[in-house]
Design an enzyme around this catalytic site. Structure first.
Site, PDB file in Angstrom:
ATOM      1  N   VAL A 148       0.867  -1.176   0.000  1.00  0.00           N
ATOM      2  CA  VAL A 148       0.000   0.000   0.000  1.00  0.00           C
ATOM      3  C   VAL A 148       0.902   1.223   0.000  1.00  0.00           C
ATOM      4  O   VAL A 148       1.856   1.303   0.780  1.00  0.00           O
ATOM      5  CB  VAL A 148      -0.917   0.023   1.234  1.00  0.00           C
ATOM      6  CG1 VAL A 148      -1.784   1.283   1.233  1.00  0.00           C
ATOM      7  CG2 VAL A 148      -1.800  -1.221   1.284  1.00  0.00           C
ATOM      8  N   CYS A 149       0.628   2.161  -0.896  1.00  0.00           N
ATOM      9  CA  CYS A 149       1.351   3.433  -0.926  1.00  0.00           C
ATOM     10  C   CYS A 149       2.862   3.195  -1.085  1.00  0.00           C
ATOM     11  O   CYS A 149       3.285   2.426  -1.948  1.00  0.00           O
ATOM     12  CB  CYS A 149       1.014   4.239   0.319  1.00  0.00           C
ATOM     13  SG  CYS A 149       1.409   5.995   0.218  1.00  0.00           S
ATOM     14  N   THR A 150       3.669   3.811  -0.232  1.00  0.00           N
ATOM     15  CA  THR A 150       5.125   3.699  -0.361  1.00  0.00           C
ATOM     16  C   THR A 150       5.657   2.369   0.136  1.00  0.00           C
ATOM     17  O   THR A 150       6.873   2.143   0.094  1.00  0.00           O
ATOM     18  CB  THR A 150       5.820   4.842   0.392  1.00  0.00           C
ATOM     19  OG1 THR A 150       5.351   4.875   1.747  1.00  0.00           O
ATOM     20  CG2 THR A 150       5.545   6.176  -0.275  1.00  0.00           C
ATOM     21  N   GLY A 151       4.788   1.471   0.571  1.00  0.00           N
ATOM     22  CA  GLY A 151       5.238   0.105   0.826  1.00  0.00           C
ATOM     23  C   GLY A 151       5.856  -0.510  -0.416  1.00  0.00           C
ATOM     24  O   GLY A 151       6.663  -1.452  -0.325  1.00  0.00           O
TER      25      GLY A 151
ATOM     26  N   THR B 295       2.250   3.314  -6.855  1.00  0.00           N
ATOM     27  CA  THR B 295       2.407   3.846  -5.508  1.00  0.00           C
ATOM     28  C   THR B 295       1.705   5.199  -5.475  1.00  0.00           C
ATOM     29  O   THR B 295       1.071   5.600  -6.468  1.00  0.00           O
ATOM     30  CB  THR B 295       3.888   3.960  -5.119  1.00  0.00           C
ATOM     31  OG1 THR B 295       4.007   4.329  -3.735  1.00  0.00           O
ATOM     32  CG2 THR B 295       4.621   4.988  -5.973  1.00  0.00           C
TER      33      THR B 295
END
Length: 315
Positions: free
Chosen positions: A102-105, A122
């Protein structure tokens, strides 16, 4: 069969990156027997881990864990997390049937080599950096979420709920996903191909040359905008320009032009006053069919559906 989902967090993670998907998987599991999902929040050391807002979450240590789905969240602490060898090794060697971010993961998946040669997305603010740091990843900033084989990734913050609903649909069917969306008071699951927020309108690439090219596009949308023409504006060769534009924006020049045209057309479509054919011509689409396809890619709906939706809301 109950599937184990491991949510991987780190100091400084974004709390909504965790709780959004967590709530979706928990909601669909409540009234089912056996429960389809067993949920675990994991961290490298285990114990209480503070999120970026200061709220701590109790976690289990990585050692001995082998979830069926490993979901890596994002947040401000992602750069520090990427410097933890044990955490990257866990992501790299995970035998989970699916891994997701999720996102910057996505930066942690990329650092662990799980995105090599794959499509990924992202948060739009970080897409160009992800592409620049990991050129082996095919970053697509104009997506809510992406599935590439067993690897899933989503855009920022609330897009993690869209990702979770898509995974639920894959596991349990469309009705389970729809029911979960209703319980979460989510209107509907956005398709993965729908664009994120109007990123290119706010994007500020680092170099003056690419900034100048984007500014030129916005001012000349109704004209033919070839790569050669934009490269000349940026004082680069077409090949140099194409590489630099992709590295700084996460988009090819052609995709960026299409998206900016779609974003310029949308408010006029929703106003419902002008003919769709005239709007298409005015923003640079050669015909309404090209604009229809661009709207499907950008917003998940054709222009006529957006116009009907706005009229219905007004009524």
């Amino acid at each position: 069969m109950t599937l184990a989902i491991g949510f991987l967090v780190f100091p400084g993670f974004n709390i909504l990156d965790l709780t959004g998907p967590l709530a979706a998987f928990d909601t669909v599991s409540r009234d089912r027997s056996p429960r389809p999902y067993r949920l675990e929040v994991l961290s490298e050391p285990g114990g209480a881990v503070a999120s970026s807002c200061g709220l701590p979450v109790v976690t289990l240590p990585l050692e001995g864990r082998s979830p069926d789905l490993l979901l890596v969240v994002g947040g401000r602490g992602v750069d520090r997390a990427a410097a933890v060898p044990q955490l990257l090794a866990f992501i790299r060697d995970a035998t989970a049937g699916r891994v997701a971010s999720v996102c910057t993961g996505a930066f942690l998946l990329a650092a662990a080599g799980r995105l090599d040669g794959r499509r990924a997305t992202t948060h739009w603010r970080h897409a160009a950096t992800l592409q620049r740091q990991y050129p082996g990843v095919r970053v697509e900033m104009d997506r809510i979420f992406i599935k590439d084989g067993p690897v899933w990734s989503s855009a920022g913050i609330t897009a993690g709920i869209d990702l979770a609903l898509a995974l639920i649909e894959e596991d349990l069917g469309v009705e389970a996903a729809r029911g979960t969306a209703r319980d979460l008071v989510v209107y509907h699951r956005r398709p993965g191909g729908q664009s994120q927020f109007s990123a290119l309108l706010d994007l500020e690439p680092p170099s003056d040359r690419i900034q100048a090219a984007l500014r030129y596009v916005r001012e000349h949308l109704h004209e033919a905008l070839s790569v050669d023409r934009l490269a000349a504006v940026a004082h680069l060769s077409p090949r140099q320009f194409g590489r630099a534009f992709l590295a700084e924006t996460g988009q090819t020049p052609a995709k960026a032009v299409e998206r900016l045209r779609a974003e310029a057309a949308r408010p006029r479509i929703e106003d419902g006053i002008e003919p769709i054919e005239a709007i298409a011509r005015d923003v640079g689409f050669s015909d309404p069919e090209r604009m229809r396809r661009a709207f499907l890619r950008a917003f998940g709906q054709p222009p006529q559906a957006l116009r009907r939706g706005r009229r219905a809301a007004a009524a």
